[in-house]
Design a protein around this motif. Structure first.
Motif, PDB file in Angstrom:
ATOM      1  N   ARG A  17       0.822  -1.215   0.000  1.00 27.58           N
ATOM      2  CA  ARG A  17       0.000   0.000   0.000  1.00 27.58           C
ATOM      3  C   ARG A  17       0.857   1.267   0.000  1.00 27.58           C
ATOM      4  O   ARG A  17       0.900   1.999   0.992  1.00 27.58           O
ATOM      5  N   GLU A  20      -0.858   4.628   1.074  1.00 31.28           N
ATOM      6  CA  GLU A  20      -1.142   4.866   2.485  1.00 31.28           C
ATOM      7  C   GLU A  20       0.122   4.942   3.335  1.00 31.28           C
ATOM      8  O   GLU A  20       0.132   5.625   4.356  1.00 31.28           O
ATOM      9  N   HIS A  88      -1.990   4.181   9.598  1.00 31.08           N
ATOM     10  CA  HIS A  88      -3.133   4.722   8.855  1.00 31.08           C
ATOM     11  C   HIS A  88      -4.396   4.571   9.707  1.00 31.08           C
ATOM     12  O   HIS A  88      -4.679   3.483  10.213  1.00 31.08           O
ATOM     13  N   PRO A  89      -5.181   5.637   9.855  1.00 32.15           N
ATOM     14  CA  PRO A  89      -6.355   5.574  10.734  1.00 32.15           C
ATOM     15  C   PRO A  89      -7.434   4.597  10.275  1.00 32.15           C
ATOM     16  O   PRO A  89      -8.244   4.155  11.093  1.00 32.15           O
ATOM     17  N   ASP A  90      -7.445   4.236   9.000  1.00 30.62           N
ATOM     18  CA  ASP A  90      -8.463   3.325   8.479  1.00 30.62           C
ATOM     19  C   ASP A  90      -7.994   1.879   8.391  1.00 30.62           C
ATOM     20  O   ASP A  90      -8.720   1.027   7.860  1.00 30.62           O
ATOM     21  N   ARG A  91      -6.799   1.586   8.885  1.00 34.66           N
ATOM     22  CA  ARG A  91      -6.271   0.222   8.828  1.00 34.66           C
ATOM     23  C   ARG A  91      -6.121  -0.338  10.230  1.00 34.66           C
ATOM     24  O   ARG A  91      -5.602   0.320  11.125  1.00 34.66           O
ATOM     25  N   GLU A  94      -8.304  -6.128  12.366  1.00 34.01           N
ATOM     26  CA  GLU A  94      -9.552  -6.863  12.547  1.00 34.01           C
ATOM     27  C   GLU A  94      -9.616  -8.097  11.648  1.00 34.01           C
ATOM     28  O   GLU A  94     -10.296  -9.064  11.975  1.00 34.01           O
ATOM     29  N   ASN A 124      -3.918  -2.784  17.080  1.00 37.55           N
ATOM     30  CA  ASN A 124      -4.290  -1.560  16.376  1.00 37.55           C
ATOM     31  C   ASN A 124      -3.592  -0.332  16.955  1.00 37.55           C
ATOM     32  O   ASN A 124      -3.463  -0.193  18.168  1.00 37.55           O
TER      33      ASN A 124
END
Length: 162
Positions: A17, A20, A88-91, A94, A124
């Protein structure tokens, strides 16, 4: 961008990625191809070629994680430098089969990386996730490495432009 980890148990195909985590991906690619300068932790000399070539997965925990990227094979080696985190805040962790950089705390990433085998949301915000395993065969290889009774080598890493 993609990478393939070539191991004695088969190939692991990864999607990277760079959009990102540009610095982390650049670091991984540079170490993989030998285009980034690194220090051999055994000799202290400037390393030549791909940093990851011939290393082992020094940490293998079935159902949790496999970790590599240490030329010492102990979990205490590095490429001789540290890079900052790119969390990255969206990774998050989970989902299983996330590729992330190991560290010793904030902004202490260097060469070691890990792949999760299960959901691990407790990780996280602590580690830069810069890719993931892309296919079922590769996921099977990661699982086989985690449960292998003997040392598993990472022969080399191939970087693919996409």
């Amino acid at each position: 961008m993609a990478a393939v980890l070539h191991t004695g148990h088969g190939d692991i195909h990864l999607a990277l990625r760079p959009d990102e985590t540009p610095y982390t991906v650049d670091n991984f690619v540079g170490l993989s191809t030998g285009s980034r300068t690194w220090t051999d932790p055994v000799t202290g000399a400037t390393g030549e070629g791909g940093f990851y070539d011939g290393t082992v997965f020094h940490r293998r925990v079935p159902g949790f994680v496999v970790q590599g990227g240490d030329r010492l094979g102990t979990g205490h080696g590095s490429a001789g430098y540290r890079i900052p985190d790119e969390i990255h805040p969206d990774r998050g962790f989970e989902r299983p089969f996330q590729l992330a950089m190991a560290n010793l705390g904030t902004d202490s990433t260097g060469s070691q990386f890990f792949i999760t085998l299960a959901s691990a949301p407790h990780l996280n915000g602590q580690y830069t996730i810069f890719g993931e395993v892309t296919d079922d065969r590769s996921k099977d290889v990661v699982g086989a490495i985690a449960s292998a009774p003997t040392v598993v080598r990472l022969d080399r890493v191939t970087i693919l432009a996409t």
